[in-house]
Design a protein around this motif. Structure first.
Motif: not given
Length: 627
Positions: A304, A308, A311
């Protein structure tokens, strides 16, 4: 043994019978059958010739001119012996007691050291040469006279003999078990060491022994060896322990005048002036430390987060690099053990029912973001994984045990079921219910019970929130078929203690046994004796004459072909018995690092020790404000 990640279970790497056994195994005294006796050798290889000649100047996978200097703040992806990723309460990593920090091994030298571009080769470190006796049960090592401990005292053959005898008597099981075949260690003079073995050792046993860290006889004559202590032991390696804050951080300082810095086996390695490891009980806190730059290198085990979480500003503006490196060409084991010391797990039908409750396809989609592949074997990514029908050579090893082994051993290797990916595959759960009924577990209300009215209970052990997330769906599916399943999350210390004492129902393990598995490594995981040896990794409590015989056959193999045959046969047995439930594996290393490092672009096939192989690139470091 590797790190126990959120989505890629990896812990404490690191990083080895009857008339039928005699028929399966090669005769004793055939170790290194292709290696000449009575000749001084600069290295040893279990099979075939050495890649590097006696006059080699450096390993081919290093930069021999790598600059020294700088600091790496490092999050270790693997560990060994009693080391812990989450905290530490001792600096003694050589015994079972306590939790020590990873990478204490950087402080110690060994007789020989591995080449990471060969599957089974070691070359002289403390030992300049080694000579095999005519019966191949004796090894004479000529030590380098310049070897020194960090206090300037000489490291002699007497220290090596003392250390090996000490480990045999009182060392961590991973040290003591390979030494049980050693009958004596004698130092006729300061630079000569004679090791003798009883002839029952595997051909690869010596490869484990020569890699063991060497401690000072004087130090451990004056200090208690098995003490859990924050006093660093006297050592001799390229690093020494520096600043230590118990349970929080540890620093390893490069020894500028290290006696072995110019040896061919060390050139281009050990480049950082300081390696720092910080400890975080919370995984998110560790990730935040990396994002801020407090940690410079991180291998990501949480799918995960990999998908995600990367960033943040430093990655977007190029100060942090996110990339994958090829995995090692070594067998990968990532499996669940059901503890057969507890009677409810001794019936293979119960183990198979529990395996059917693991919906990998759902897990891959919902939790892994499409990454990971389904494991079918404890030898994934290797030639040792069984395929197709058994070969005649495999059958020759298996046939003497046909009465003991499940019939499935002699057909196509057993495969784990494929679900519909729904998270609750009715077909698989129905099969699981049928298996439980056949094993004598009858549904009464919400639970299945045995003839005594006792529920089938499964407590799933975890020490991390991510592992809890992974196990939740598995637990729910077990409950759906009447198993009283629960998840018990404990702290790191309790987790390690319960593992060591075999105090669990259900446990996860990620383990690497090396490109050329030794009998010692295989025994830790599968041998019957280890089912009763605390601190070993035979978590299921496997006791099988067939498995013991196959381990012996693997250990006595004199060619790689014979080793492959023995391990493929072993794989068939393990998969048919379902002592371990294979889960999943990842082909590559997923890493992120602050763009301040240089490294050889061609990674070695049999290791990824960035903390010793990489270096600080001063130009890059200055550019991102890390200079």
């Amino acid at each position: 043994m590797g790190r126990q990640p959120t989505m890629a279970l990896s812990r404490r790497d690191v990083l080895a019978l009857g008339a039928a056994a005699t028929a399966a195994a090669l005769l004793p005294g055939r170790a290194f059958a292709a290696t000449p006796t009575g000749v001084k050798l600069h290295g040893l290889s279990a099979f075939g010739d050495l890649k590097y000649k006696p006059d080699f100047t450096h390993f081919g996978y290093v930069n021999p001119d790598a600059p020294k200097g700088g600091q790496m703040n490092f999050a270790p992806p693997n560990a060994t012996l009693n080391q812990s990723f989450l905290t530490f309460n001792t600096l003694n990593s050589l015994v079972l007691k306590g939790d020590s920090p990873p990478r204490t091994e950087l402080c110690f030298d060994s007789l020989m050291t591995s080449a990471l571009d060969e599957p089974d080769a070691v070359y002289g470190l403390l030992a300049e040469t080694v000579t095999l006796s005519p019966d191949r049960n004796g090894f004479r090592f000529n030590l380098r006279p310049q070897a020194r401990f960090h206090d300037g005292s000489p490291l002699t053959a007497a220290d090596v003999a003392f250390a090996l005898k000490l480990y045999k008597e009182a060392g961590h099981p991973n040290l003591s078990q390979p030494l049980r075949f050693m009958t004596d260690a004698i130092a006729p003079d300061p630079v000569t060491l004679d090791l003798t073995f009883n002839g029952e050792q595997s051909a690869q046993n010596i490869l484990s022994v020569v890699a063991m860290p060497i401690v000072s006889k004087a130090f451990y004559t004056a200090n208690q060896f098995d003490a859990s202590t924050m006093t660093p032991p006297l050592s001799s390696g390229p690093y020494r322990l520096g600043r230590v804050v118990a349970g929080q951080s540890v620093e390893y300082d490069r020894v500028a005048d290290y006696w072995g810095r110019d040896l061919a086996v060390n050139r281009g390695l050990n480049n950082f002036d300081r390696i720092r490891i910080d400890f975080y009980l919370d995984r998110q806190a560790a990730f935040e430390a990396f994002k801020k730059g407090d940690t410079h290198f991180r291998e990501e085990f949480t799918s995960r987060v990999w998908a995600t979480g990367y960033d943040f500003p430093a990655l977007k503006d190029g100060r942090v690099v996110k990339r994958e490196f090829p995995g090692e060409k070594t067998p990968d084991m990532q499996s669940v053990a059901l503890n057969q010391r507890r009677p409810q797990f001794r019936d293979v039908r119960v183990r198979l029912a529990i395996a059917n409750c693991f919906d990998f396809e759902w897990t891959r989609r919902a939790l892994f973001f499409g990454s990971y592949e389904r494991s079918q074997s404890n030898f994934e990514r290797s030639d040792y994984k069984a395929e197709g029908l058994p070969s005649p050579e495999e059958l020759a090893l298996l046939e003497p045990f046909r009465a003991e082994l499940p019939p499935e051993t002699f057909g196509e290797p057993v495969m784990q079921p494929v679900s519909d990916g729904s998270g609750r595959d009715r077909k698989l759960l129905g099969k699981a219910s049928t298996l439980l009924a056949e094993a004598g577990w009858k549904r009464t209300g919400d639970f299945v019970v045995n003839e005594k009215g006792e529920r089938l209970r499964v407590e799933m052990l975890a020490e991390d929130d991510g592992i809890v997330r992974l196990l939740t769906k598995w637990s729910e599916n077990m409950k759906a078929i009447g198993i009283d399943a629960s998840i018990r999350q404990v702290d790191s210390t309790q987790y390690e203690q319960r593992q060591s004492d075999f105090d669990f129902d259900f446990n996860l393990l990620h383990w690497s046994i090396g490109a050329t598995p030794t009998a010692d490594g295989l025994e830790m995981l599968y041998d019957s004796r280890m089912a009763k040896t605390p601190g070993q990794r035979n978590y299921p409590g496997t006791e099988s004459k067939a498995i013991d015989a196959l381990i012996v056959a693997a250990g006595k193999a004199k060619t790689r072909t014979e080793l492959v045959t023995a391990l493929r046969a072993l794989d068939r047995v393990l998969r048919a018995r379902l002592d371990w439930i294979p889960t999943y594996y990842l082909a590559n290393h997923r890493v992120a690092y602050w763009d301040m490092f240089g490294f050889p672009e061609q990674k070695p096939d049999f290791g990824f020790p960035v903390e010793t192989l990489w270096w600080v690139d001063k130009g890059k470091a200055a550019k991102i404000g890390k200079g």
